[in-house]
Design a protein around this motif. Structure first.
Motif, PDB file in Angstrom:
ATOM      1  N   SER A  29       0.830  -1.204   0.000  1.00 22.83           N
ATOM      2  CA  SER A  29       0.000   0.000   0.000  1.00 22.83           C
ATOM      3  C   SER A  29       0.864   1.253   0.000  1.00 22.83           C
ATOM      4  O   SER A  29       0.661   2.159  -0.811  1.00 22.83           O
ATOM      5  N   SER A  31       4.175   1.608  -0.712  1.00 23.28           N
ATOM      6  CA  SER A  31       5.023   1.731  -1.902  1.00 23.28           C
ATOM      7  C   SER A  31       4.188   1.949  -3.157  1.00 23.28           C
ATOM      8  O   SER A  31       4.615   2.645  -4.082  1.00 23.28           O
ATOM      9  N   GLY A  32       2.992   1.392  -3.203  1.00 26.79           N
ATOM     10  CA  GLY A  32       2.106   1.624  -4.348  1.00 26.79           C
ATOM     11  C   GLY A  32       1.694   3.076  -4.449  1.00 26.79           C
ATOM     12  O   GLY A  32       1.666   3.662  -5.539  1.00 26.79           O
ATOM     13  N   ILE A  33       1.385   3.693  -3.309  1.00 28.65           N
ATOM     14  CA  ILE A  33       1.055   5.123  -3.300  1.00 28.65           C
ATOM     15  C   ILE A  33       2.264   5.929  -3.783  1.00 28.65           C
ATOM     16  O   ILE A  33       2.140   6.839  -4.607  1.00 28.65           O
ATOM     17  N   LEU A  35       4.719   4.927  -5.724  1.00 32.31           N
ATOM     18  CA  LEU A  35       4.923   4.701  -7.155  1.00 32.31           C
ATOM     19  C   LEU A  35       3.897   5.454  -8.001  1.00 32.31           C
ATOM     20  O   LEU A  35       4.191   5.844  -9.131  1.00 32.31           O
ATOM     21  N   ASN A  36       2.707   5.670  -7.475  1.00 36.51           N
ATOM     22  CA  ASN A  36       1.717   6.471  -8.191  1.00 36.51           C
ATOM     23  C   ASN A  36       2.205   7.900  -8.416  1.00 36.51           C
ATOM     24  O   ASN A  36       1.753   8.571  -9.334  1.00 36.51           O
ATOM     25  N   HIS A  37       3.137   8.358  -7.587  1.00 39.05           N
ATOM     26  CA  HIS A  37       3.637   9.734  -7.668  1.00 39.05           C
ATOM     27  C   HIS A  37       5.074   9.791  -8.163  1.00 39.05           C
ATOM     28  O   HIS A  37       5.787  10.756  -7.890  1.00 39.05           O
ATOM     29  N   ARG A  38       5.494   8.800  -8.915  1.00 38.81           N
ATOM     30  CA  ARG A  38       6.887   8.753  -9.373  1.00 38.81           C
ATOM     31  C   ARG A  38       7.227   9.838 -10.384  1.00 38.81           C
ATOM     32  O   ARG A  38       8.396  10.065 -10.664  1.00 38.81           O
ATOM     33  N   THR A  39       6.229  10.537 -10.936  1.00 40.11           N
ATOM     34  CA  THR A  39       6.553  11.689 -11.788  1.00 40.11           C
ATOM     35  C   THR A  39       6.916  12.900 -10.929  1.00 40.11           C
ATOM     36  O   THR A  39       7.554  13.829 -11.415  1.00 40.11           O
ATOM     37  N   THR A 124       9.497  -0.526  -2.875  1.00 37.89           N
ATOM     38  CA  THR A 124       9.149  -0.339  -4.288  1.00 37.89           C
ATOM     39  C   THR A 124       9.765  -1.420  -5.158  1.00 37.89           C
ATOM     40  O   THR A 124       9.198  -1.783  -6.181  1.00 37.89           O
ATOM     41  N   HIS A 127       7.578  -4.417  -6.060  1.00 36.98           N
ATOM     42  CA  HIS A 127       6.642  -4.314  -7.182  1.00 36.98           C
ATOM     43  C   HIS A 127       7.285  -4.709  -8.514  1.00 36.98           C
ATOM     44  O   HIS A 127       6.594  -5.076  -9.448  1.00 36.98           O
ATOM     45  N   ILE A 184      -7.725   7.179 -19.169  1.00 39.20           N
ATOM     46  CA  ILE A 184      -6.259   7.129 -19.301  1.00 39.20           C
ATOM     47  C   ILE A 184      -5.841   6.876 -20.756  1.00 39.20           C
ATOM     48  O   ILE A 184      -4.818   7.322 -21.196  1.00 39.20           O
TER      49      ILE A 184
END
Length: 185
Positions: A29, A31-33, A35-39, A124, A127, A184
């Protein structure tokens, strides 16, 4: 001894599988959050230092081969060389704890030395890893999450049961992923 009902087994499976996987659920949870903001930021590693360099390139661009770049890597960094990728007029050289960008026309480049962010960086990696044992464990985890979801639907009885109200919430919850899939594209 009383006969064990389906509700008993649903609650037991839901609870015990949840307890067993609570650490992984939390790690995935968080690390997924991230990774959602990796930009916005790199959740896996951070740059320790950067250095500029310049290489003398062959006059003939066809001589800039993988072997040439492997040999040139030794003059760029002492880190273990791991490979390269050429795209357009740039080469990216990968090292154990660094990566370098090289302009294939000018020979100018920059190397970034990086370190893994403690805890978050390791989470991360979960994943993305392709380790066969982790893949199997993750597949079992996926099946366990399905079991938790399905058994959770049948724990409540009465006016809060899946049959009375849960199916409405579940249907609404299913709509959102499909909306985002279409947006998307």
């Amino acid at each position: 001894m009383a006969k064990k009902t389906g509700a008993f087994w649903n609650r037991s499976l839901h609870r015990d599988i949840g307890f067993f996987y609570v650490g992984l659920i939390i790690a995935f949870s968080i690390s997924g959050i991230a990774l959602n903001h990796r930009t916005d930021f790199d959740p896996q590693e951070y740059t320790v230092k950067t250095e500029k360099f310049e290489l003398e390139l062959p006059a003939d661009p066809t001589q800039i081969t993988d072997d040439f770049l492997k040999e040139a890597a030794g003059s760029i960094s002492d880190e273990e060389y791991r490979g390269n990728r050429k795209r357009g007029g740039e080469a990216r050289l990968y090292f154990k704890d660094a990566f370098a960008s090289l302009n294939l026309k000018t020979g100018k480049g920059e190397i970034e030395y990086v370190q893994t962010i403690p805890v978050l960086g390791q989470m991360t990696i979960l994943h993305k890893t392709t380790n066969i044992w982790w893949v199997w464990f993750s597949d079992i985890f996926g099946l366990a999450m399905l079991t938790i979801a399905i058994t959770g639907m049948f724990i409540s009885k009465g006016k809060y049961s899946f049959k009375k109200r849960g199916w409405i919430l579940a249907s609404i919850g299913l709509i959102f992923p499909f909306i985002f899939l279409f947006l998307i594209r």
